[in-house]
Design a protein around this motif. Structure first.
Motif, PDB file in Angstrom:
ATOM      1  N   THR A   1       0.819  -1.205   0.000  1.00  0.00           N
ATOM      2  CA  THR A   1       0.000   0.000   0.000  1.00  0.00           C
ATOM      3  C   THR A   1       0.855   1.259   0.000  1.00  0.00           C
ATOM      4  N   VAL A   2       1.967   1.221   0.726  1.00  0.00           N
ATOM      5  CA  VAL A   2       2.863   2.375   0.749  1.00  0.00           C
ATOM      6  C   VAL A   2       3.438   2.637  -0.646  1.00  0.00           C
ATOM      7  N   LEU A   3       3.901   1.586  -1.304  1.00  0.00           N
ATOM      8  CA  LEU A   3       4.468   1.741  -2.645  1.00  0.00           C
ATOM      9  C   LEU A   3       3.408   2.226  -3.639  1.00  0.00           C
ATOM     10  N   LYS A   4       2.193   1.700  -3.511  1.00  0.00           N
ATOM     11  CA  LYS A   4       1.115   2.137  -4.403  1.00  0.00           C
ATOM     12  C   LYS A   4       0.818   3.614  -4.201  1.00  0.00           C
ATOM     13  N   THR A   5       0.823   4.056  -2.946  1.00  0.00           N
ATOM     14  CA  THR A   5       0.585   5.471  -2.663  1.00  0.00           C
ATOM     15  C   THR A   5       1.667   6.339  -3.295  1.00  0.00           C
ATOM     16  N   LEU A   6       2.908   5.908  -3.167  1.00  0.00           N
ATOM     17  CA  LEU A   6       4.011   6.686  -3.728  1.00  0.00           C
ATOM     18  C   LEU A   6       3.963   6.725  -5.250  1.00  0.00           C
ATOM     19  N   SER A   7       3.494   5.643  -5.858  1.00  0.00           N
ATOM     20  CA  SER A   7       3.413   5.631  -7.319  1.00  0.00           C
ATOM     21  C   SER A   7       2.427   6.672  -7.833  1.00  0.00           C
TER      22      SER A   7
ATOM     23  N   LEU B   1       0.659  18.688  -1.882  1.00  0.00           N
ATOM     24  CA  LEU B   1       1.551  17.968  -0.967  1.00  0.00           C
ATOM     25  C   LEU B   1       2.664  18.892  -0.490  1.00  0.00           C
ATOM     26  N   LYS B   2       2.821  18.990   0.822  1.00  0.00           N
ATOM     27  CA  LYS B   2       3.801  19.906   1.399  1.00  0.00           C
ATOM     28  C   LYS B   2       4.937  19.204   2.133  1.00  0.00           C
ATOM     29  N   GLY B   3       4.826  17.896   2.369  1.00  0.00           N
ATOM     30  CA  GLY B   3       5.895  17.221   3.081  1.00  0.00           C
ATOM     31  C   GLY B   3       5.568  15.764   3.337  1.00  0.00           C
ATOM     32  N   ILE B   4       6.605  15.007   3.709  1.00  0.00           N
ATOM     33  CA  ILE B   4       6.470  13.583   4.008  1.00  0.00           C
ATOM     34  C   ILE B   4       7.107  13.298   5.359  1.00  0.00           C
ATOM     35  N   ILE B   5       6.379  12.572   6.215  1.00  0.00           N
ATOM     36  CA  ILE B   5       6.919  12.033   7.465  1.00  0.00           C
ATOM     37  C   ILE B   5       6.927  10.526   7.306  1.00  0.00           C
TER      38      ILE B   5
ATOM     39  N   ALA C   1      13.028  -0.385  -0.730  1.00  0.00           N
ATOM     40  CA  ALA C   1      12.070  -0.236  -1.829  1.00  0.00           C
ATOM     41  C   ALA C   1      11.327   1.095  -1.726  1.00  0.00           C
ATOM     42  N   ILE C   2      10.920   1.461  -0.510  1.00  0.00           N
ATOM     43  CA  ILE C   2      10.200   2.717  -0.309  1.00  0.00           C
ATOM     44  C   ILE C   2      11.113   3.906  -0.549  1.00  0.00           C
ATOM     45  N   GLU C   3      12.320   3.856  -0.013  1.00  0.00           N
ATOM     46  CA  GLU C   3      13.246   4.969  -0.190  1.00  0.00           C
ATOM     47  C   GLU C   3      13.600   5.161  -1.657  1.00  0.00           C
TER      48      GLU C   3
ATOM     49  N   THR D   1      10.216   9.140  -7.737  1.00  0.00           N
ATOM     50  CA  THR D   1       9.106  10.068  -7.966  1.00  0.00           C
ATOM     51  C   THR D   1       9.594  11.478  -8.268  1.00  0.00           C
ATOM     52  N   GLY D   2      10.814  11.784  -7.816  1.00  0.00           N
ATOM     53  CA  GLY D   2      11.362  13.115  -8.050  1.00  0.00           C
ATOM     54  C   GLY D   2      10.747  14.195  -7.184  1.00  0.00           C
ATOM     55  N   THR D   3      10.010  13.802  -6.133  1.00  0.00           N
ATOM     56  CA  THR D   3       9.382  14.796  -5.268  1.00  0.00           C
ATOM     57  C   THR D   3      10.428  15.662  -4.576  1.00  0.00           C
TER      58      THR D   3
END
Length: 303
Positions: A78-84, A92-96, A103-105, A111-113
């Motif tokens: 689910t985390v990877l799907k969200t990032l995709s 979007l202003k930030g990520i915690i 894989a997540i990192e 994504t280039g965010t």
């Protein structure tokens, strides 16, 4: 160190949600300052308390929080799907986030965010692709916790259990460094459901040995694992119902509780801040034992 009571009391008024994630609108959506994405561990009190600490600040500052938990300890689908689909998250202003999942990192890099990133629970690995982009890290002093637990253990042999990633790993490694590899066996458990079998296998290989057990995460403390350890000295980290029961009946000597509410609040303030932060910020830790298990500071972590 004392828990920040105002933060705890405010947090206790929020019900712990049972879904796999939260998507909380700010109080005034027409004047929202943006969305903060929280990528956390599996759905357990530890991570939900981090969310709740962040939510208090998010409500005050009128931000929307989109929170995604791992599907299970070892499942990040689910985390990877969200990032995709991160480009579809409005304003979007930030990520915690919880670090150490390669894989997540790597996905975040792909994504280039360019939004600010704050990590919680554990410091980034020195080879993490996010090393140059993370604004700050908010953690408990896991090395200190591990050392302090080790100092209380009198047995010549210690078994410590942890995950392969996260703060629990740092704490187990600190116990081993403090007391030496000849005294400390580190048992890495991939999923909380495997803890009972992992302990059984260890005990079958060390029959007749007297050893203490240090759970570096509360995820492994349950009725099944505690039943196996009757008569042994047991120490823990975190707070949940089985740990609370174990302290009250004398089966657990003490537990170290990182201030998860404080961790979430500090992380949120850092991710929206316009000024630089320290590279590492340390939260307070409360130690619970039979003498203080019923006090407000400790009970706040069981609600």
């Amino acid at each position: 160190m004392k828990v920040r009571l105002s933060l705890i009391i405010a947090s206790l008024s929020m019900a712990i949600l049972t879904s796999c994630g939260h998507d909380d609108a700010p109080k005034d959506t027409s004047k929202s300052n943006g969305t903060i994405l929280m990528l956390l561990g599996s759905k357990i009190p530890y991570w939900d308390q981090i969310y709740r600490g962040a939510k208090e600040v998010g409500d005050q500052e009128n931000y929307k929080i989109m929170t995604v938990y791992r599907d299970a300890d070892t499942v990040n689908t689910t985390v990877l799907k969200t990032l995709s689909g991160i480009s579809d998250i409005p304003n979007l202003k930030g990520i915690i986030m919880m670090p150490s999942d390669k894989a997540i990192e790597n996905m975040i890099v792909l994504t280039g965010t360019k939004v600010p990133i704050v990590v919680v629970d554990q410091k980034l690995h020195e080879n993490s692709p996010l090393q140059t982009t993370v604004r700050t890290t908010v953690v408990a002093d896991n090395d200190k916790i591990g050392k302090e637990i080790g100092e209380q253990i009198k047995e010549n042999k210690i078994l410590t259990l942890c995950y392969a990633i996260g703060g629990s790993y740092d704490r187990s490694m600190a116990i081993q460094r403090s007391l030496g590899k000849n005294r400390v066996d580190v048992l890495i458990v991939n999923d909380a459901n495997e803890a009972k079998n992992s302990i059984e296998n260890y005990m079958s290989q060390h029959q007749g040995e007297n050893f203490a057990v240090a759970f570096a995460t509360g995820s492994f403390v349950n009725k099944e694992t505690m039943a196996l350890l009757k008569g042994k000295s047991v120490y823990a980290v975190d707070m949940n119902e089985p740990i609370q029961e174990g302290i009250r009946n004398g089966d657990i000597i003490f537990t170290a509780i990182p201030n998860t509410f404080e961790m979430g609040a500090m992380a949120f303030r850092s991710v929206i801040s316009k000024t630089p932060s320290f590279s590492v910020q340390i939260v307070s830790v409360v130690y619970a034992n039979m003498s203080n298990i019923n006090t407000g500071d400790i009970q706040a972590f069981t609600e």
